[in-house]
Design a protein around this motif. Structure first.
Motif, mmCIF file in Angstrom:
data_model
loop_
_atom_site.group_PDB
_atom_site.id
_atom_site.type_symbol
_atom_site.label_atom_id
_atom_site.label_comp_id
_atom_site.label_asym_id
_atom_site.label_seq_id
_atom_site.Cartn_x
_atom_site.Cartn_y
_atom_site.Cartn_z
ATOM 1 N N UNK A 1 0.802 -1.221 0.000
ATOM 2 C CA UNK A 1 0.000 0.000 0.000
ATOM 3 C C UNK A 1 0.832 1.267 0.000
ATOM 4 N N UNK A 2 2.100 1.147 -0.401
ATOM 5 C CA UNK A 2 2.946 2.350 -0.450
ATOM 6 C C UNK A 2 3.378 2.620 -1.886
ATOM 7 N N UNK A 3 2.510 2.271 -2.798
ATOM 8 C CA UNK A 3 2.803 2.421 -4.214
ATOM 9 C C UNK A 3 2.102 3.670 -4.731
ATOM 10 N N UNK A 4 2.882 4.634 -5.229
ATOM 11 C CA UNK A 4 2.280 5.869 -5.726
ATOM 12 C C UNK A 4 2.659 6.142 -7.161
ATOM 13 N N UNK A 5 1.670 6.353 -7.985
ATOM 14 C CA UNK A 5 1.965 6.908 -9.296
ATOM 15 C C UNK A 5 2.051 8.420 -9.120
ATOM 16 N N UNK A 6 2.612 9.077 -10.113
ATOM 17 C CA UNK A 6 2.673 10.533 -10.054
ATOM 18 C C UNK A 6 1.251 11.091 -9.982
ATOM 19 N N UNK A 7 0.369 10.472 -10.749
ATOM 20 C CA UNK A 7 -1.012 10.965 -10.779
ATOM 21 C C UNK A 7 -1.712 10.828 -9.432
ATOM 22 N N UNK A 8 -1.425 9.768 -8.720
ATOM 23 C CA UNK A 8 -2.018 9.599 -7.388
ATOM 24 C C UNK A 8 -1.752 10.830 -6.533
ATOM 25 N N UNK A 9 -0.549 11.373 -6.675
ATOM 26 C CA UNK A 9 -0.140 12.472 -5.808
ATOM 27 C C UNK A 9 -0.586 13.837 -6.314
ATOM 28 N N UNK A 10 -0.448 14.071 -7.624
ATOM 29 C CA UNK A 10 -0.648 15.435 -8.112
ATOM 30 C C UNK A 10 -2.021 15.704 -8.718
ATOM 31 N N UNK A 11 -2.780 14.643 -9.043
ATOM 32 C CA UNK A 11 -4.096 14.901 -9.630
ATOM 33 C C UNK A 11 -4.972 15.623 -8.608
ATOM 34 N N UNK A 12 -5.868 16.484 -9.074
ATOM 35 C CA UNK A 12 -6.754 17.198 -8.147
ATOM 36 C C UNK A 12 -7.590 16.212 -7.341
ATOM 37 N N UNK A 13 -8.008 16.659 -6.172
ATOM 38 C CA UNK A 13 -8.800 15.776 -5.311
ATOM 39 C C UNK A 13 -10.094 15.358 -5.983
ATOM 40 N N UNK A 14 -10.625 16.257 -6.836
ATOM 41 C CA UNK A 14 -11.869 15.932 -7.531
ATOM 42 C C UNK A 14 -11.673 14.773 -8.501
ATOM 43 N N UNK A 15 -10.408 14.484 -8.848
ATOM 44 C CA UNK A 15 -10.133 13.360 -9.754
ATOM 45 C C UNK A 15 -9.485 12.194 -9.036
ATOM 46 N N UNK A 16 -9.602 12.203 -7.709
ATOM 47 C CA UNK A 16 -9.100 11.061 -6.955
ATOM 48 C C UNK A 16 -7.652 11.147 -6.536
ATOM 49 N N UNK A 17 -7.007 12.263 -6.863
ATOM 50 C CA UNK A 17 -5.613 12.429 -6.453
ATOM 51 C C UNK A 17 -5.519 13.121 -5.111
ATOM 52 N N UNK A 18 -4.322 13.474 -4.734
ATOM 53 C CA UNK A 18 -4.131 14.167 -3.475
ATOM 54 C C UNK A 18 -3.946 15.668 -3.666
ATOM 55 N N UNK A 19 -3.887 16.102 -4.920
ATOM 56 C CA UNK A 19 -3.803 17.525 -5.190
ATOM 57 C C UNK A 19 -2.521 18.185 -4.712
ATOM 58 N N UNK A 20 -1.461 17.431 -4.673
ATOM 59 C CA UNK A 20 -0.202 17.977 -4.181
ATOM 60 C C UNK A 20 0.532 18.713 -5.299
ATOM 61 N N UNK A 21 1.134 19.813 -4.934
ATOM 62 C CA UNK A 21 1.935 20.611 -5.854
ATOM 63 C C UNK A 21 2.981 19.720 -6.546
ATOM 64 N N UNK A 22 2.897 19.576 -7.869
ATOM 65 C CA UNK A 22 3.829 18.672 -8.569
ATOM 66 C C UNK A 22 5.292 19.050 -8.369
ATOM 67 N N UNK A 23 5.544 20.345 -8.239
ATOM 68 C CA UNK A 23 6.938 20.744 -8.072
ATOM 69 C C UNK A 23 7.455 20.370 -6.680
#
Length: 499
Positions: A293-315
RNA sequence: GGUGACGUGGCCGAGUGGCUAGGCAAGGGUCUGCAAAACCCUGUACGGCGGUUCGAGUCCGCCCGUCACCUCCA
């Protein structure tokens, strides 16, 4: 004065000066991913190393011809075999739940290639000179296999064409895996092609007229071995001997070892002068895996929360991925990521304070300019010393602190120097703003409609000295997941970080 | 078993012979209606044992521990 760019060479096990064959012009190949899924942060740590090499080389005035491939042929999970019973990762992906959305295997490859490039830009990775695809270089791959057969470096069996490791005595020089019997020590319970001459021999071409991706060759229908594509594409775009070849540490063996064997058998020349490898990262102290459960795609982290991501600043994700040295084990944690989100906010504050570099930069003039120039020089020196990113970041933080500390006391000359510094630091590290591609489009935050009226009401309450009501509204906003900050020129708000 | 890395203060993480790395967290302070943010101040740590040296986190040896790769992987 020419700068020296030193980098650790896996081939020599030493840090050595990178010396382009053609003065001030680096030829550079970085192994890209197989497009069978969304790229994860580990993939990107490796691509990021390549990006930092590119930026550092550019910073000392080198031209760089930079090729990074897309592997859009699904290779068997057992690479030394031509037995089609082995499972192909792309086929496996197509048969999975996620794969149901695709018309066929080509559609799947196209989709994951597109999303890879999207993520690439989100993390502010510069575009390569060329991004060749394995499927678009089939003719060259077949020609290379034919030549290897003609040279006596390869042979055909009923199942495919193999490279003969005994024909290349230097096999093992990169990885140190020289012993014939080592391969037999590994426990394997798969079917081996009995016609192989040596257990180390690896496939150049696999005969398979049932495969979802197949091409016609002198050996009938089938598809190429995994390693041959990189040899062929690297030589097509960069020449027979390239200055630098990079990839993840797992590629040292077998992939890069096999690339060397094939390429040098084809040309009789060294394939790459320097080999650089990025260590795997760990996540929360363990090897990244879906099971843990510690597997992250880039999208998991940076996609907006409305799209199921965490909305984190990509930079901030980018900064986190190089906050440890590329050649040391690095532990990616949410705590570190959170810290880097803060660092990114501070950089945004500086831009708000001194202006965006795109509005024009100045010289490193005046006292502030001199100090900032020194910080940039030290950051560059750190990067030239085998990509010492933590030391370079220390300079970024140092300058950030200085500029924020001086605040409104900065005159226009100092502000222009600061913009110049931000521009230079960004060219080197790419974490201040998007410099090579437009930033992802700002989407209207649906929360704004709720927040704005409350902020207006609170401003009125504060103006009237009604502190009780003002604090009450702050609590309401907090419940909505919003943090606010009062400043001289008004109140700003942002979503609470979800990490 | 083979090969290669690594072990630094509460945490992360630079540093290959003498010179403050840096960040986060923590404590104190300035500022602010209160918050938050920002800024200032405060930390002498290098796995263990030997050795080399005027001097070692840094070099050498041994030991202990962690990790990675050895045909899924970036």
């Amino acid at each position: 004065m020419a700068k020296e760019f030193r980098i650790y060479n896996t081939l020599s096990n030493r840090t050595e000066a990178l010396l382009p064959k053609k003065k001030d012009h680096l030829t550079f190949y970085s192994c890209g991913p197989t497009v069978y899924s969304y790229a994860h942060i580990g993939n990107f740590r490796s691509f990021l190393t390549a990006d930092l090499i590119l930026r550092t080389a550019n910073a000392i005035g080198w031209d760089v011809t930079y090729a990074t491939n897309i592997t859009d042929v699904g290779h068997l999970t057992e690479d030394d075999l031509t037995d089609p019973s082995g499972e192909d990762r792309m086929v496996k992906a197509l048969k999975s739940k996620e794969g149901e959305q695709f018309v066929n295997i080509w559609d799947l490859a196209r989709h994951y290639t597109e999303t890879l490039v999207e993520d690439w830009h989100r993390l502010n990775l510069r575009e390569p000179t060329v991004r060749p695809r394995a499927t678009e270089h089939m003719r060259e791959q077949i020609a290379a296999v034919q030549k290897l057969m003609a040279n006596g470096h390869a042979y055909e069996t009923d199942k495919g064409v193999y490279f003969s490791v005994t024909s290349f005595p230097e096999y093992g020089k990169l990885s140190g895996n020289r012993l014939e019997n080592e391969l037999e020590q590994t426990v394997r319970d798969v079917v081996v092609d009995d016609d192989k001459h040596d257990p180390r021999d690896f496939a150049l071409w696999k005969k398979d007229d049932k495969h979802l991706m197949q091409w016609f060759s002198p050996w009938g229908w089938g598809f190429p071995g995994w390693h041959i594509e990189c040899s062929v594409m690297a030589m097509s775009y960069l020449g027979e001997t390239i200055d630098l070849h990079a990839g993840g540490e797992d590629l040292i063996f077998p992939h890069h070892e096999c690339e060397i064997a094939q390429s040098e058998s084809l040309t009789g020349k060294p394939f790459a002068t320097v080999w650089a490898h990025t260590r795997f990262l760990q996540v929360e102290g363990e090897k990244m895996s879906k099971r843990l459960g510690n597997f992250f795609t880039v999208r998991d982290l940076v996609a907006p929360e409305s799209e199921g991501g965490k909305g984190i600043d990509p930079l901030a994700v980018r900064m986190t991925l190089f906050s440890g040295h590329y050649r040391k084990p690095f532990n990616f944690t949410m705590k570190t990521l959170k810290g880097n989100v803060r660092h990114r906010e501070r950089l945004e504050e500086i831009i708000a304070m001194v202006g965006h570099p795109e509005e024009g930069t100045g010289d490193y003039a005046g006292e502030t300019g001199t100090v900032l120039a020194g910080m940039y020089e030290r950051a560059l020196e750190a990067m030239l010393d085998d990509l010492n990113t933590p030391a370079a970041l220390a300079q970024l933080f140092g300058g950030t602190k200085m500029i924020l500390g001086k605040g409104d006391a900065l005159d226009e000359q100092a502000r222009a120097a600061a913009r110049r510094w931000l521009s230079d630091m960004n060219a080197l590290l790419g974490v201040v703003y998007y410099d090579d591609a437009p930033a992802p489009a700002e989407v209207e935050d649906p929360l704004a409609a709720q927040v704005e009226p409350l902020l207006q009401e609170r401003a009125a309450a504060r103006a009237a000295g009604n502190w009780g009501r003002a604090d009450e509204i702050r609590d309401e906003l907090s419940a909505l997941g919003v943090d606010i900050k009062d400043a001289k020129d008004g109140t700003t708000w942002k979503r609470k970080q979800q990490i």
